[in-house]
Scaffold this motif. Structure first.
Motif, mmCIF file in Angstrom:
data_model
loop_
_atom_site.group_PDB
_atom_site.id
_atom_site.type_symbol
_atom_site.label_atom_id
_atom_site.label_comp_id
_atom_site.label_asym_id
_atom_site.label_seq_id
_atom_site.Cartn_x
_atom_site.Cartn_y
_atom_site.Cartn_z
ATOM 1 N N PRO A 99 60.331 -35.298 3.441
ATOM 2 C CA PRO A 99 59.933 -35.402 4.857
ATOM 3 C C PRO A 99 60.844 -34.610 5.790
ATOM 4 C CG PRO A 99 59.939 -37.567 3.808
ATOM 5 C CD PRO A 99 60.574 -36.620 2.841
ATOM 6 N N GLU A 100 62.104 -34.401 5.403
ATOM 7 C CA GLU A 100 63.060 -33.673 6.240
ATOM 8 C C GLU A 100 63.746 -32.566 5.432
ATOM 9 O OE1 GLU A 100 64.856 -36.719 9.472
ATOM 10 O OE2 GLU A 100 65.361 -37.213 7.382
ATOM 11 N N GLY A 101 64.214 -31.567 6.162
ATOM 12 C CA GLY A 101 65.030 -30.541 5.529
ATOM 13 C C GLY A 101 66.439 -31.060 5.305
ATOM 14 N N ILE A 102 67.223 -30.333 4.503
ATOM 15 C CA ILE A 102 68.588 -30.774 4.202
ATOM 16 C C ILE A 102 69.545 -29.589 4.279
ATOM 17 C CG2 ILE A 102 68.356 -30.430 1.703
ATOM 18 C CD1 ILE A 102 70.081 -32.946 1.332
ATOM 19 N N LYS A 103 70.727 -29.847 4.865
ATOM 20 C CA LYS A 103 71.784 -28.840 4.951
ATOM 21 C C LYS A 103 73.027 -29.406 4.287
ATOM 22 C CE LYS A 103 74.128 -25.752 8.213
ATOM 23 N NZ LYS A 103 74.242 -25.346 9.631
ATOM 24 N N ILE A 104 73.512 -28.721 3.248
ATOM 25 C CA ILE A 104 74.663 -29.183 2.474
ATOM 26 C C ILE A 104 75.819 -28.212 2.680
ATOM 27 C CG2 ILE A 104 75.513 -29.779 0.179
ATOM 28 C CD1 ILE A 104 72.589 -30.162 -0.673
ATOM 29 N N GLN A 105 76.965 -28.738 3.061
ATOM 30 C CA GLN A 105 78.163 -27.921 3.281
ATOM 31 C C GLN A 105 79.271 -28.420 2.375
ATOM 32 O OE1 GLN A 105 79.193 -26.945 7.380
ATOM 33 N NE2 GLN A 105 81.364 -27.268 6.916
ATOM 34 N N ILE A 106 79.781 -27.533 1.524
ATOM 35 C CA ILE A 106 80.804 -27.915 0.572
ATOM 36 C C ILE A 106 82.003 -26.975 0.694
ATOM 37 C CG2 ILE A 106 79.512 -26.629 -1.185
ATOM 38 C CD1 ILE A 106 81.896 -29.510 -1.897
ATOM 39 N N THR A 107 83.192 -27.547 0.834
ATOM 40 C CA THR A 107 84.428 -26.763 0.872
ATOM 41 C C THR A 107 84.928 -26.568 -0.552
ATOM 42 O OG1 THR A 107 85.015 -27.679 3.032
ATOM 43 C CG2 THR A 107 86.773 -26.635 1.767
ATOM 44 N N VAL A 108 85.143 -25.322 -0.935
ATOM 45 C CA VAL A 108 85.542 -24.995 -2.307
ATOM 46 C C VAL A 108 86.944 -24.378 -2.280
ATOM 47 C CG1 VAL A 108 84.950 -23.694 -4.386
ATOM 48 C CG2 VAL A 108 83.125 -24.531 -2.886
ATOM 49 N N ASN A 109 87.934 -25.104 -2.816
ATOM 50 C CA ASN A 109 89.300 -24.568 -2.849
ATOM 51 C C ASN A 109 90.122 -25.118 -4.007
ATOM 52 O OD1 ASN A 109 89.614 -27.164 -1.942
ATOM 53 N ND2 ASN A 109 90.996 -26.655 -0.258
ATOM 54 N N ALA A 110 89.444 -25.758 -4.968
ATOM 55 C CA ALA A 110 90.151 -26.302 -6.125
ATOM 56 C C ALA A 110 89.267 -26.202 -7.368
ATOM 57 C CB ALA A 110 90.542 -27.758 -5.866
ATOM 58 N N LYS A 111 89.884 -26.333 -8.535
ATOM 59 C CA LYS A 111 89.168 -26.157 -9.793
ATOM 60 C C LYS A 111 88.019 -27.141 -9.943
ATOM 61 C CE LYS A 111 89.976 -25.678 -14.755
ATOM 62 N NZ LYS A 111 90.984 -25.704 -15.835
ATOM 63 N N GLU A 112 88.253 -28.406 -9.508
ATOM 64 C CA GLU A 112 87.198 -29.404 -9.672
ATOM 65 C C GLU A 112 85.977 -29.103 -8.798
ATOM 66 O OE1 GLU A 112 90.380 -31.144 -6.873
ATOM 67 O OE2 GLU A 112 90.306 -30.057 -8.777
ATOM 68 N N ASP A 113 86.202 -28.361 -7.708
ATOM 69 C CA ASP A 113 85.064 -28.011 -6.845
ATOM 70 C C ASP A 113 84.100 -27.052 -7.552
ATOM 71 O OD1 ASP A 113 86.077 -29.543 -4.720
ATOM 72 O OD2 ASP A 113 87.348 -27.892 -4.059
ATOM 73 N N PHE A 114 84.631 -26.174 -8.403
ATOM 74 C CA PHE A 114 83.787 -25.209 -9.095
ATOM 75 C C PHE A 114 82.912 -25.864 -10.156
ATOM 76 C CE2 PHE A 114 87.065 -22.389 -7.417
ATOM 77 C CZ PHE A 114 86.299 -21.336 -6.946
ATOM 78 N N ASP B 211 85.512 -12.152 -7.093
ATOM 79 C CA ASP B 211 86.394 -12.371 -8.241
ATOM 80 C C ASP B 211 87.625 -13.183 -7.846
ATOM 81 O OD1 ASP B 211 85.081 -11.233 -10.425
ATOM 82 O OD2 ASP B 211 85.642 -9.206 -9.827
ATOM 83 N N LYS B 212 88.175 -12.888 -6.671
ATOM 84 C CA LYS B 212 89.342 -13.630 -6.195
ATOM 85 C C LYS B 212 88.995 -15.102 -5.960
ATOM 86 C CE LYS B 212 91.812 -9.790 -3.984
ATOM 87 N NZ LYS B 212 92.341 -9.259 -2.710
ATOM 88 N N ILE B 213 87.790 -15.341 -5.448
ATOM 89 C CA ILE B 213 87.349 -16.720 -5.242
ATOM 90 C C ILE B 213 87.279 -17.461 -6.571
ATOM 91 C CG2 ILE B 213 85.380 -18.147 -4.541
ATOM 92 C CD1 ILE B 213 84.776 -15.992 -2.412
ATOM 93 N N LEU B 214 86.762 -16.777 -7.607
ATOM 94 C CA LEU B 214 86.573 -17.409 -8.911
ATOM 95 C C LEU B 214 87.891 -17.617 -9.655
ATOM 96 C CD1 LEU B 214 83.402 -15.432 -10.059
ATOM 97 C CD2 LEU B 214 83.509 -17.880 -9.536
ATOM 98 N N HIS B 215 88.843 -16.693 -9.523
ATOM 99 C CA HIS B 215 90.058 -16.730 -10.341
ATOM 100 C C HIS B 215 91.305 -17.182 -9.584
ATOM 101 C CE1 HIS B 215 87.452 -13.710 -12.491
ATOM 102 N NE2 HIS B 215 87.737 -14.564 -13.458
ATOM 103 N N GLU B 216 91.285 -17.081 -8.253
ATOM 104 C CA GLU B 216 92.470 -17.449 -7.483
ATOM 105 C C GLU B 216 92.236 -18.657 -6.586
ATOM 106 O OE1 GLU B 216 93.877 -14.058 -5.359
ATOM 107 O OE2 GLU B 216 93.777 -12.720 -7.106
ATOM 108 N N ASN B 217 91.063 -19.284 -6.749
ATOM 109 C CA ASN B 217 90.723 -20.476 -5.954
ATOM 110 C C ASN B 217 90.849 -20.221 -4.454
ATOM 111 O OD1 ASN B 217 90.200 -21.903 -8.274
ATOM 112 N ND2 ASN B 217 92.243 -22.802 -8.386
ATOM 113 N N LYS B 218 90.413 -19.049 -4.005
ATOM 114 C CA LYS B 218 90.414 -18.749 -2.583
ATOM 115 C C LYS B 218 89.439 -19.677 -1.860
ATOM 116 C CE LYS B 218 89.424 -15.004 0.671
ATOM 117 N NZ LYS B 218 88.964 -13.595 0.810
#
Length: 443
Positions: A298-313, A384-391
Motif C-alpha cells: 500500500p505504501e512505498g518504502i525508503k531504506i537508509q543504511i550506514t555502511v562502515n564496518a564488516k558486519e554491515d557488508f 574498491d576502497k569501500i569494499l576493502h578499506e571499510n570506507k
C-alpha cells in the motif's frame, strides 16, 4: 533498410555466434543483399558491438557499387524490455546538442517548443546525436522544396520559416526540451557525467498497453502458454513453496528454447519472494531475477543504511525490480532497470555495481574518450576502497512498490545504522507501477 537480407540466413543465431561483442578486434560479417534502389546486388556488413553504459546492438551498413546508394541501421541485439521508456532531455548549451542518442524504430520524438513531432516507426533505428536528429528533420523538410515553391508558394514559405526555427535550435539560442518515447524500451541518451546522475535528463519507465504490445509482436497467447506449462500440475501455494519448478522459455540473447528454474521462498521477517534462474545451453547466457511473491504494498518504502564496518557488508539485501538506489557520498544514482531484482548482501550489491560499471567501460573505436575512461576507472577505484578499506558510505534504497528489504542487526526493530521510512506514492509513481489504470471495484 535498403538492402534486404536473404531469408535463408539465420542472422539471430548463426551470425551472432561468429561475432564476439567483447572482442575489439572482431570482424564484421559480410553478405550480399538486394539493393531496393536499383535492384542489383549490394553488400551488407553486420557487426555486433556494445554501446558503453547501454547494451549489445547490431550495426548494419549497406552499400551498392552499382548506384552508390548507402544506408545504415541499428537494431537491438537483446530482448524487448519489459517496460517502455520516456526520456525528457533539457538542452541548455552546445554540449547538450552533441549528446549521443541511441533510438529504435519505435522511438517517437517531440520538441514541444515548436510543437514538432517525429512519429514512431517513421524512421529506422540509429546512433546519432541531438543535433543529428534535428539536422535529419531539416533535410527531410527541405526535400522537394524547389518543386513546392513552384506549386504552393505559401506552404513553401511556412516550411522555410519552420526550417529556420530548427536551425535556431541547433544554435541553442534559448533552452528547449526534447522528449523521446520508445515502447520497446531500447532508447537511451548519453550521460556525460556518468556514473553521476544526469540533472538535465529525466527517465521514466511505463507499462505498455495491449495495443502497444501488439505493435511489438507481443501477444497474450504466448504468456498463456507459459502460464499453462506452470499450472499443468495444479500446484497449491504450500506445494510451490520450497519446491523448484522448471518450465521452458526463450533465451533473451539468442532466442533458443531453454529452461527457467523458479522457486518461491520466504525471507525471514519480510515476505515471500520468487527466485528465477535461466541458463541457456546454446549460447551460455545466464540470468538471475527476484520478484515479489505478494504484490505491491500500500505504501512505498525508503531504506537508509550506514555502511562502515564488516558486519554491515554481510547484511541480507533484497532489491526489487522497482527499486532506485543511491550512494550520496559518490553522487551515484542507479535506476531500477540497471541491476533488476536481486537477493544478495550489501557487499554483493556493491560488487554488482562495480562489475556493471567495469563492463561498461569497453569504449570502442572512435567513441573512446580518455577522460570518461579515466573518470570511470577512478570511480571503480573508490568502490574498491569501500569494499576493502571499510570506507563509510550511506546506501539508500527507494522502492515505490515497497518490496525491498535490508536485514536489521537488532532482534527488535531497526538497529542504529538502519532507518526505514514508509511514504505515500505520488501520481507519477503509481503511473509507473500501472496502478492508476487498475480497476478493482466490483470484482
Amino acid at each position: 533498410m535498403a538492402g534486404k537480407i536473404h531469408e535463408n540466413l539465420n542472422i539471430s543465431k548463426a551470425i551472432f555466434r561468429e561475432i564476439d561483442a567483447d572482442d575489439p578486434n572482431a570482424e564484421s560479417t559480410v553478405i550480399e543483399s538486394l539493393c531496393m534502389n536499383c535492384g542489383e546486388n549490394g553488400i551488407t556488413r553486420i557487426f555486433l558491438t556494445k554501446i558503453p553504459y547501454y547494451k549489445d546492438i547490431m550495426l548494419m551498413s549497406f552499400e551498392c557499387e552499382h548506384c552508390n546508394y548507402q544506408n545504415n541501421e541499428i537494431q537491438s541485439a537483446g530482448k524487448i524490455e519489459e517496460k517502455g521508456i520516456k526520456i525528457k532531455l533539457s538542452i541548455n548549451s552546445k554540449s547538450d546538442i552533441n549528446r549521443q542518442v541511441v533510438k529504435s524504430d519505435y522511438t517517437s520524438i517531440c520538441i514541444p517548443h515548436l510543437d514538432f513531432e517525429i512519429p514512431s516507426q517513421s524512421q529506422k533505428g540509429e546512433i546519432t546525436t541531438v543535433e543529428g536528429i534535428i539536422n535529419r528533420a531539416i533535410v527531410g523538410l527541405q526535400h522537394d522544396q524547389d518543386c513546392r515553391k513552384q506549386i504552393d508558394t505559401k506552404a513553401a514559405e511556412q516550411i522555410e520559416q519552420f526550417i529556420n526555427k530548427l536551425h535556431d535550435l541547433m544554435n541553442v539560442d534559448e533552452p528547449f526540451i526534447i522528449l523521446l518515447e520508445d515502447i520497446s524500451g531500447n532508447t537511451t541518451v548519453q550521460n556525460p557525467k556518468a556514473p553521476q546522475k544526469d540533472e538535465e535528463c529525466e527517465v521514466h519507465l511505463f507499462r505498455r498497453t495491449m495495443q502497444q504490445n501488439h505493435i511489438l509482436g507481443i501477444y497474450s497467447e504466448n504468456e498463456d502458454t507459459i502460464l499453462q506449462s506452470i499450472n499443468e500440475d495444479e500446484y497449491t501455494l504450500e506445494e510451490i513453496e520450497g519446491e523448484i519448478i522448471t518450465f521452458k522459455t526463450n533465451c533473451p540473447e539468442c532466442n533458443a528454447v531453454c529452461e527457467t528454474n523458479m522457486k518461491m521462498t520466504k525471507i525471514p521477517y519480510f515476505k515471500e519472494v520468487v527466485i528465477m534462474a535461466t541458463v541457456c545451453e546454446i549460447c551460455g547466457h545466464k540470468t538471475n531475477e527476484v520478484k515479489s511473491g505478494s504484490g505491491i504494498e500500500p505504501e512505498g518504502i525508503k531504506i537508509q543504511i550506514t555502511v562502515n564496518a564488516k558486519e554491515d557488508f554481510s547484511r541480507d539485501l533484497l532489491k526489487s525490480e522497482t527499486c532506485h538506489m543511491n550512494i550520496p557520498e559518490l553522487d551515484l544514482e542507479i535506476g531500477p532497470a540497471t541491476l533488476g531484482g536481486r537477493f544478495t548482501t550489501v557487499e554483493g550489491i556493491i560488487i554488482s555495481i562495480k562489475d556493471q560499471l567495469a563492463s561498461s567501460t569497453t569504449l570502442i573505436g572512435d567513441t573512446a574518450d580518455s577522460n570518461i575512461v579515466k573518470k570511470m576507472n577512478n570511480f571503480i577505484t573508490q568502490l574498491d576502497k569501500i569494499l576493502h578499506e571499510n570506507k563509510k558510505i550511506t546506501l539508500i534504497l527507494d522502492d515505490p512498490a515497497g518490496n525491498s528489504y535490508v536485514q536489521s542487526l537488532s532482534d527488535i526493530g531497526c538497529d542504529d545504522k538502519l532507518k526505514i521510512t514508509k511514504y505515500t506514492r505520488t501520481f507519477e509513481q503509481n503511473e509507473e507501477l500501472g496502478l492508476n489504470d487498475m480497476k478493482v471495484e466490483n470484482y
